[in-house]
Design an enzyme around this catalytic site. Structure first.
Site, PDB file in Angstrom:
ATOM      1  N   GLY A 261       0.791  -1.220   0.000  1.00  0.00           N
ATOM      2  CA  GLY A 261       0.000   0.000   0.000  1.00  0.00           C
ATOM      3  C   GLY A 261       0.822   1.268   0.000  1.00  0.00           C
ATOM      4  O   GLY A 261       0.276   2.354   0.042  1.00  0.00           O
ATOM      5  N   CYS A 262       2.133   1.128  -0.029  1.00  0.00           N
ATOM      6  CA  CYS A 262       3.020   2.293  -0.070  1.00  0.00           C
ATOM      7  C   CYS A 262       3.503   2.508  -1.492  1.00  0.00           C
ATOM      8  O   CYS A 262       3.831   1.552  -2.188  1.00  0.00           O
ATOM      9  CB  CYS A 262       4.218   2.084   0.852  1.00  0.00           C
ATOM     10  SG  CYS A 262       3.800   2.011   2.587  1.00  0.00           S
TER      11      CYS A 262
END
Length: 141
Positions: free
Chosen positions: A51-52
């Site tokens: 998710g980064c």
């Protein structure tokens, strides 16, 4: 060892010194430059934070009754965000980590200056910290 509340107040006091958002972000990046490097062996697919936008790795190990985090990123601003999170949560008991969401990050105005993708990454890192703390809390229960 300081408590989460004491650490959060230290961040409030530190960021109150900066009037300009650029100064706040520069401070975050300076914190990232001082973040110790993570051992290469710990940078695995399993330790990668999903998710980064940037690559982020994070692991936690118990030292007595406290959780010690190791984390790193390939982006300087993200390293600074990691450093902030570690200042709040590193070497705290898992129960204290779980009981204290990082509202201080909103209070110091940080979220206003992050792009949506950086903000999503910040929440992914917070989620990873909470997941690690929850797993350790369940092991010791």
């Amino acid at each position: 060892m300081t408590s989460f509340a004491e650490r959060a107040q230290e961040l409030r006091d530190e960021f109150a010194l900066f009037d300009d958002w650029r100064d706040k972000l520069e401070n975050v990046m300076d914190l990232g430059k001082a973040l110790p490097p993570m051992e290469p062996a710990l940078k695995t697919d399993a330790s990668r934070v999903q998710g980064c936008q940037s690559q982020v790795w994070m692991v936690g190990t118990m030292e007595g009754d406290r959780l010690h985090f190791h984390a790193e990123s390939d982006a300087i601003l993200v390293k600074g965000l990691i450093a902030l999170l570690l200042r709040l949560y590193d070497r705290l008991p898992p129960a204290e980590i779980l009981a204290n969401p990082p509202e201080v990050l909103k209070e110091i105005g940080l979220e206003r200056y992050l792009t949506p993708s950086r903000s999503n990454g910040l929440y992914a890192m917070i989620g990873r910290i909470q997941t690690i703390a929850q797993a350790q809390a369940e092991r010791t229960a």
